[in-house]
Design an enzyme around this catalytic site. Structure first.
Site, PDB file in Angstrom:
ATOM      1  N   TYR A 111     -53.692  -8.675 -15.433  1.00  0.00           N
ATOM      2  CA  TYR A 111     -54.374  -8.073 -16.582  1.00  0.00           C
ATOM      3  C   TYR A 111     -54.056  -8.908 -17.807  1.00  0.00           C
ATOM      4  O   TYR A 111     -52.895  -9.257 -18.046  1.00  0.00           O
ATOM      5  CB  TYR A 111     -53.877  -6.641 -16.790  1.00  0.00           C
ATOM      6  CG  TYR A 111     -54.475  -5.931 -17.985  1.00  0.00           C
ATOM      7  CD1 TYR A 111     -55.824  -5.589 -18.017  1.00  0.00           C
ATOM      8  CD2 TYR A 111     -53.684  -5.598 -19.082  1.00  0.00           C
ATOM      9  CE1 TYR A 111     -56.363  -4.930 -19.107  1.00  0.00           C
ATOM     10  CE2 TYR A 111     -54.223  -4.927 -20.174  1.00  0.00           C
ATOM     11  CZ  TYR A 111     -55.563  -4.597 -20.186  1.00  0.00           C
ATOM     12  OH  TYR A 111     -56.100  -3.933 -21.268  1.00  0.00           O
ATOM     13  N   ASP A 161     -49.667 -16.194 -19.532  1.00  0.00           N
ATOM     14  CA  ASP A 161     -49.693 -14.941 -20.286  1.00  0.00           C
ATOM     15  C   ASP A 161     -48.319 -14.283 -20.154  1.00  0.00           C
ATOM     16  O   ASP A 161     -47.960 -13.761 -19.102  1.00  0.00           O
ATOM     17  CB  ASP A 161     -50.804 -14.037 -19.734  1.00  0.00           C
ATOM     18  CG  ASP A 161     -50.949 -12.746 -20.531  1.00  0.00           C
ATOM     19  OD1 ASP A 161     -50.093 -12.468 -21.396  1.00  0.00           O
ATOM     20  OD2 ASP A 161     -51.935 -12.012 -20.285  1.00  0.00           O
ATOM     21  N   LYS A 182     -46.245  -7.353 -27.118  1.00  0.00           N
ATOM     22  CA  LYS A 182     -45.247  -6.335 -26.736  1.00  0.00           C
ATOM     23  C   LYS A 182     -43.888  -6.544 -27.433  1.00  0.00           C
ATOM     24  O   LYS A 182     -43.767  -6.232 -28.604  1.00  0.00           O
ATOM     25  CB  LYS A 182     -45.175  -6.234 -25.217  1.00  0.00           C
ATOM     26  CG  LYS A 182     -46.555  -5.759 -24.658  1.00  0.00           C
ATOM     27  CD  LYS A 182     -46.528  -5.307 -23.233  1.00  0.00           C
ATOM     28  CE  LYS A 182     -47.824  -4.603 -22.867  1.00  0.00           C
ATOM     29  NZ  LYS A 182     -48.824  -5.401 -22.182  1.00  0.00           N
TER      30      LYS A 182
HETATM   31  C1  LIG Z   1     -50.324  -5.652 -22.327  1.00  0.00           C
HETATM   32  C2  LIG Z   1     -50.853  -6.946 -21.854  1.00  0.00           C
HETATM   33  C3  LIG Z   1     -51.945  -7.572 -22.481  1.00  0.00           C
HETATM   34  C4  LIG Z   1     -52.760  -6.901 -23.556  1.00  0.00           C
HETATM   35  O1  LIG Z   1     -52.009  -6.617 -24.694  1.00  0.00           O
HETATM   36  P1  LIG Z   1     -52.582  -5.503 -25.715  1.00  0.00           P
HETATM   37  O2  LIG Z   1     -51.616  -5.586 -26.849  1.00  0.00           O
HETATM   38  O3  LIG Z   1     -52.535  -4.212 -24.963  1.00  0.00           O
HETATM   39  O4  LIG Z   1     -53.952  -5.893 -26.075  1.00  0.00           O
HETATM   40  C5  LIG Z   1     -52.294  -8.848 -22.071  1.00  0.00           C
HETATM   41  N1  LIG Z   1     -51.637  -9.454 -21.086  1.00  0.00           N
HETATM   42  C6  LIG Z   1     -50.587  -8.883 -20.442  1.00  0.00           C
HETATM   43  C7  LIG Z   1     -49.885  -9.628 -19.365  1.00  0.00           C
HETATM   44  C8  LIG Z   1     -50.187  -7.602 -20.794  1.00  0.00           C
HETATM   45  O5  LIG Z   1     -49.198  -7.015 -20.132  1.00  0.00           O
END
Ligand SMILES: *Cc1c(COP(=O)(O)O)cnc(C)c1O
Length: 445
Positions: free
Chosen positions: A155, A250, A282
């Site tokens: 994701y 990511d 995060k």
């Molecule tokens: C949470 C997450 C996102 C998206 O971040 P948001 O702040 O919710 O838009 C993208 N990539 C990874 C791996 C994530 O865990």
């Protein structure tokens, strides 16, 4: 996936939350501002939280929970940590947003660049979604190519091009895709199985000249925790570099959580070079909406105002959010990472022992101190594996834990998150709840 109905819960389990959900549902679709919060995968009433302190959350009914979501990662130091609170208060007293550059954003950027060796420059944004969206645009601008490769179960936020076969809330709902994503946008995305280098070789052999970037979670955390197999990241680097495509790592979830420099700090440096771009979010926002993407200076130089790739944000680099993020990163001392390891292993060991005692099939997987519990036998290395688990056993386990004052992520496809503020009292509270939850998981309803 299970199609069993969720357990019947009455509003009296959480009357204030039920009343808030009814009010919210009038004015907010589904009553929530992010789908996984709605408890659709587990049924029942999502708890509306009134406050958080250290490892504890208190809901609108005044009931306390040990928090094993930690806002999906950011609250690595615990809720309302005094040092972060002081930094936020100090910054807020000086004004909330200027629409001009200010020093806090420079300090946060310096901290990130100092921690992750291949990252020479960063641009601050407001969410992980913005970070991956912008990284993809930049990769396309840099290479002059359009196609993006992603892996099933990873994701990367709700970016159109990246919503194909994503994990997280999408996994929970078993949606193959989202309505509203143009076919053209999904058509420029190739989705491949995670941990499958031959599939990537084949895709590059066929369309390598069209591929701008491969994006991957540094360690997958959004289909449950599925770390890269040994050699997988090296293979991604080797293949992308051979074809002139960029690798976007990511680290929105893993960044600054798996180690002081994220999953890169655990697995890198790599013989085949470094990812070209990274995305963060995060933890680096400490609970505030700030995120970043960054990497090679020659690639980042293409961003406006220096270069032709446009990217902007009214609140990007917000001074209060930057202060929260900086104080959080500065608070992430070696002792904090040691505590995360101790707490996560104490909880995971007890989960494994109780599920074994109750004869509930399970597999626990790790990325640093991030772990998740798959309700199945055998290792999980792909999204197909992750989907092959007993989600109704998880649902029963989840509700037993919730009723005993432990708030797990409300989906079997998520990592569990701990904080350094999880003291022995909080850990003991979790462990004490496990035998009944394991028995509930073992007992089909
Ligand atoms: C949470 C997450 C996102 C998206 O971040 P948001 O702040 O919710 O838009 C993208 N990539 C990874 C791996 C994530 O865990």
């Amino acid at each position: 996936m299970s199609s069993q109905p969720p357990p019947v819960q009455t509003a009296s389990d959480a009357p204030a939350s039920a009343a808030l959900l009814a009010r919210a549902s009038e004015v907010i679709p589904g009553g929530v501002n992010s789908p996984v919060r709605a408890f659709r995968a587990v049924g029942g009433t999502p708890r509306f939280m009134a406050s958080g302190s250290g490892p504890w959350l208190t809901d609108a009914d005044g009931k306390r929970y040990v928090d094993l979501i930690c806002s999906w990662g950011p609250m690595i130091l615990g809720h309302a940590h005094p040092d972060v609170l002081a930094a936020v208060t100090e910054a807020a007293a000086k004004g909330f947003s200027f629409g001009t550059p200010s020093e806090n954003e420079v300090r946060l950027a310096e901290e990130i660049v100092a921690r992750v060796e291949p990252v020479e420059q960063v641009r601050l944004v407001n969410s992980g979604t913005e970070a991956t969206m912008s990284a993809i645009r930049l990769a396309r601008g840099f290479t002059g190519r359009d196609v993006v490769v992603k892996f099933a179960g990873c994701y990367h936020g709700h970016v159109d091009a990246l919503l194909a076969s994503a994990g997280s809330g999408v996994a929970t709902f078993a949606l193959p895709d989202s309505a509203g994503v143009p076919r053209s946008s999904a058509g420029e995305t190739i989705v491949l199985p995670y941990n499958d280098l031959p599939a990537l070789e084949a895709a590059f052999a066929e369309r390598g000249h069209e591929i701008a970037a491969v994006i991957t979670e540094a360690a997958a955390g959004n289909m449950g925790v599925v770390p890269p197999a040994p050699g997988f990241t090296e293979g991604l680097l080797r293949i992308t570099k051979a074809h002139g495509a960029l690798l976007v790592s990511d680290e929105v979830m893993t960044g600054f959580r798996c180690s002081p420099s994220g999953f890169y700090g655990l697995e890198g440096p790599y013989a085949a070079g470094a990812p070209d771009l990274f995305t963060f979010g995060k933890v680096m926002g400490g609970g505030f909406p700030t995120a970043a993407f960054g990497g090679r200076a020659d690639v980042m130089a293409l961003l406006a105002p220096q270069g032709p790739v446009y990217q902007a944000g009214t609140l990007s680099g917000n001074p209060v959010a930057s202060a929260a993020g900086l104080a959080t990163l500065q608070g992430c001392t070696p002792a904090v990472y040691e505590r995360l390891d101790v707490v996560s292993h104490a909880i995971a060991d007890a989960v494994a022992a109780e599920l074994s005692a109750a004869s509930v099939p399970h597999t626990i997987q790790w990325a640093g101190s991030m772990f998740s519990v798959f309700f199945r036998d055998g290792a999980v290395s792909s999204y197909d594996d992750a989907k092959d688990q007993d989600t109704s056993a998880f649902r029963r386990f989840f509700h037993s834990m919730l009723s005993q004052g432990v708030h797990l992520p409300p989906s079997a496809f998520e990592s569990w998150f701990v904080s350094a503020s999880h003291d022995d009292e909080a850990v003991d509270h979790v462990i004490a709840a496990l035998p009944a939850a394991a028995r509930a998981a073992a007992t089909p309803d």
